[in-house]
Design a protein around this motif. Sequence first.
Motif: not given
Length: 163
Positions: A22-23, A57-61, A133-134
């Motif tokens: 997940p990293c 994917q985890m970031g978007r969720a 973060v962006n």
Amino acid sequence: MSDASKPNAGVVLGPDGKPCKPCTAFRNWNPTGAKKGVAKKAPTAAPPEDCPPDVEQMGRATWTFLHTTAAYYPEKPSPTHRANMLLLLKAIPLLYACTHCADDFGKDIAVNPPDVSSRTGLSRWLCERHNEVNTKLGKARFDCSLNSTDERWKDGPADGRCD
Ligand SMILES: Cc1cc2nc3c(=O)[nH]c(=O)nc-3n(C[C@H](O)[C@H](O)[C@H](O)COP(=O)(O)OP(=O)(O)OC[C@H]3O[C@@H](n4cnc5c(N)ncnc54)[C@H](O)[C@@H]3O)c2cc1C
């Protein structure tokens, strides 16, 4: 992984020194699919629906959950609302499975404490944290006015295509 002793370039290690799924972006995890002879559709593909999430994917969720929760947070929150929102946000640096993301987020919110005073304040604060973060990732910054965050996360655009 194609070879456990030698991670592919771009694979991020976790605190245990092992490759951290997940990293890491899925396209960097095992671009050739060499381990099981599985050919990937494309090296940039996101994980299939039934696979564990990658960092993107985890970031978007997670952003979807957080921005939507902020969009529906009360304008005049009760003490219970405020306390629970603070707990939720302060848990991320401890619990978020992308550990380097969690560490950086923890440093950011130590300098910029959560504004849980109102829906308007929380939506802007969260938008600004996402923008941090962006910027780190070289992505465009988002307009953090309430009109923009509400359009994206609550009301949808004026042309009605989301209605
Ligand atoms: C707390 C946290 C820390 C993270 N840290 C890292 C990290 O250190 N390294 C890393 O590689 N990834 C990190 N990520 C993941 C990263 O932020 C993205 O989620 C991921 O790269 C996917 O990006 P994306 O371009 O699909 O859109 P995302 O950045 O996931 O955004 C989803 C949608 O939100 C909207 N949006 C964009 N910016 C804003 C904003 N400022 N306010 C409101 N809405 C906005 C846009 O419509 C966008 O399509 C982190 C995620 C979280 C939740």
